[in-house]
Design an enzyme around this catalytic site. Structure first.
Site, PDB file in Angstrom:
ATOM      1  N   ASP A 143      27.021   3.691 -24.394  1.00 30.30           N
ATOM      2  CA  ASP A 143      28.209   3.045 -24.749  1.00 30.30           C
ATOM      3  C   ASP A 143      28.830   2.094 -24.176  1.00 30.30           C
ATOM      4  OD1 ASP A 143      27.715   5.314 -22.553  1.00 30.30           O
ATOM      5  OD2 ASP A 143      29.821   4.632 -22.453  1.00 30.30           O
ATOM      6  N   ARG A 194      39.638   6.439 -21.358  1.00 28.53           N
ATOM      7  CA  ARG A 194      41.404   6.008 -20.742  1.00 28.53           C
ATOM      8  C   ARG A 194      41.416   4.097 -21.019  1.00 28.53           C
ATOM      9  NH1 ARG A 194      39.034   4.145 -15.046  1.00 28.53           N
ATOM     10  NH2 ARG A 194      37.203   2.874 -15.878  1.00 28.53           N
ATOM     11  N   ARG A 207      30.046   0.000 -29.943  1.00 27.61           N
ATOM     12  CA  ARG A 207      28.933   0.238 -29.076  1.00 27.61           C
ATOM     13  C   ARG A 207      27.452   0.385 -30.420  1.00 27.61           C
ATOM     14  NH1 ARG A 207      34.246   1.415 -27.595  1.00 27.61           N
ATOM     15  NH2 ARG A 207      34.640   1.084 -25.243  1.00 27.61           N
TER      16      ARG A 207
END
Length: 486
Positions: free
Chosen positions: A268, A92, A201
């Protein structure tokens, strides 16, 4: 879109190629109402000249900024509550742009290169709630307005407290009615843009390792080393891990000193620059409570307040496991073993910073940390976390202020005597900071859940943004008063 002289686009992640991200488009939102823009952060990347219409075009419709190729949804995997998930990625959000700090900002942060010309950090503009991507799975790719408001508040508070953090850059309400299981629905929607040093990440490395792609691990090492840890030699995976370990130790120590609980410390949600980001179910401690959790779904307390160092270290071991594809185990293990000493060292520094006193040496500094934690622990619910640091900021120079304030009756007994004696050993750091009007107030700025909910209730019920803006104004005053950037 206008071009400004201080704006320096440098979209470096895009150089890695198609194995690391997917080109995407933002959602076409029915409404774009600007609710927040971070003018101070905007000036740091040379975009302060954008008017509101240009701002909405850039951060509501995501028309590419000059020199930017367009949005990319980054690919990564991750451990979520220690269960490996290969179906992650930007579901998103996306990386919207990368640029260097302005020369003026860089000059304040860096000593400069040999020619005395500071290069400036590379910074990302990343989104949250910008629409579906190939990694959305069954999600709608949207963000609730409440979630956006909460991220603005969290990142602003943490920045003021001296925690390395992404910063909320823009919040635009988008006019959609969202259904959520953890909020009264339908609820309002928004798209957030954050300014961060890096969105690479631990999970970015995990995806490459999962696929057995040694070449991708090597490319990531060079990318991260060059852009974020240039002191590491080319190809030195253990050296890069050492740099990430030290940055992560500093971040974790600053969280603890701030009384902050991130809530979702999955792989993450930790990045290679040691910068806090992606604020979901965060909380600040009302008072000392090692078992305090932020997420209602963290039923085992895996990411409780006092377990955050353990959680970060566990995640670092997963990153080290990825680097085994290109490096020997022994030097990687040695790098990991540096986390404990680095964390303790950074915790001492973080507590001294928050108390506004100078270091006196390892033993004396540790006595002060231990005495502070003991006083918070013995004081229970009455001895709130943030007020203690507020009352005694500047060390014993604040004794008259603290002992005549609303918590004066708490400052007695054996635990307080030990704290007082430890504090008296340390000289104030920049005592002139106590002249700021903030320290004349009886109460500090906190960010407890009741206030957060009250700020949201005003927006949800009456579309009243005044309490939200007033809180941000007070936090800016606190940031200036504390001045932890020095």
């Amino acid at each position: 879109m206008p071009v400004f002289p201080a704006y320096r686009p440098e979209p470096r992640f895009f150089d890695l190629g198609a194995d690391y991200a997917d080109a995407v488009q933002a959602a076409d939102f029915p409404q774009t109402t600007l609710r927040f823009r971070n003018d101070r952060a905007t000036a740091e990347v040379g975009l302060e000249g954008l008017d509101d219409a240009e701002w909405i075009a850039a951060f509501g419709r995501f028309e590419p900024l000059p020199g930017q190729p367009g949005p990319l949804a980054m690919r990564y995997h991750g451990h979520q509550f220690r269960h490996y998930n290969p179906d992650l990625g930007d579901g998103r959000g996306f990386l919207a742009a990368q640029m260097r700090e302005t020369p003026q900002t860089a000059a304040l942060r860096e000593r400069g290169d040999r020619q005395g010309k500071p290069s400036g950090r590379l910074l990302d503009l990343g989104t949250k709630g910008s629409g579906t991507t190939p990694w959305s799975r069954s999600g709608d790719g949207r963000l609730t307005l409440k979630g956006g408001v909460r991220e603005v508040l969290a990142s602003t508070m943490l920045e003021a407290q001296g925690v390395p953090t992404s910063r909320a850059f823009s919040l635009i309400e988008t006019g959609e009615a969202l259904e959520r299981g953890d909020e009264p629905s339908p609820t309002r929607s928004a798209v957030l843009v954050r300014l961060s040093h890096s969105h690479v990440r631990f999970g970015t490395f995990q995806r490459a390792a999962y696929l057995g792609r040694r070449d991708q691990i090597e490319a990531l090492i060079e990318h991260v080393r060059t852009l974020y840890h240039p002191g590491v030699a080319a190809g030195d995976a253990p050296g890069l891990l050492t740099a990430i370990v030290e940055a992560s130790a500093k971040l974790t120590a600053r969280w603890i000193a701030a009384g902050f609980v991130h809530g979702v410390l999955n792989t993450d949600n930790l990045n290679v620059t040691g910068e806090s980001f992606d604020y979901g179910p965060w909380r600040f401690l009302p008072e000392y409570d090692p078992a305090f959790t932020a997420a209602y779904f963290d039923q085992t307390g895996l990411y409780a307040f006092a377990r955050q160092p353990e959680a970060v270290f566990w995640n670092l071991t997963q990153l080290a496991g990825c680097l085994k594809l290109v490096a020997d185990v022994e030097p990687l293990t040695a790098a990991l073993n540096g986390f404990g000493p680095a964390y303790i060292r950074e915790l001492r520094a973080a507590f001294l910073m928050r108390l506004g006193v100078l270091s006196l040496g390892e033993a004396a500094d540790q006595r002060l940390v231990d005495a502070t934690l003991a006083l918070l622990r013995e004081g229970g619910a009455a001895m709130r976390w943030e007020p203690l640091f507020f009352d005694w900021f500047g060390g014993f120079a604040s004794s008259a202020r603290a002992l005549s304030g609303p918590r004066a009756k708490l400052y007695q007994g054996e635990a307080f005597d030990a704290f007082r004696f430890a504090l008296m050993e340390h000289e104030p750091d920049r005592i002139e900071r106590l002249e700021h009007p903030m320290f004349a107030a009886r109460e500090p700025e906190e960010m407890l859940i009741d206030e957060v909910e009250a700020i949201w209730a005003a927006i949800a019920t009456d579309d009243d943004w005044a309490p939200f803006q007033a809180k941000l104004d007070r936090l800016e005053a606190a940031r200036v008063a504390w001045d932890f950037s020095a």
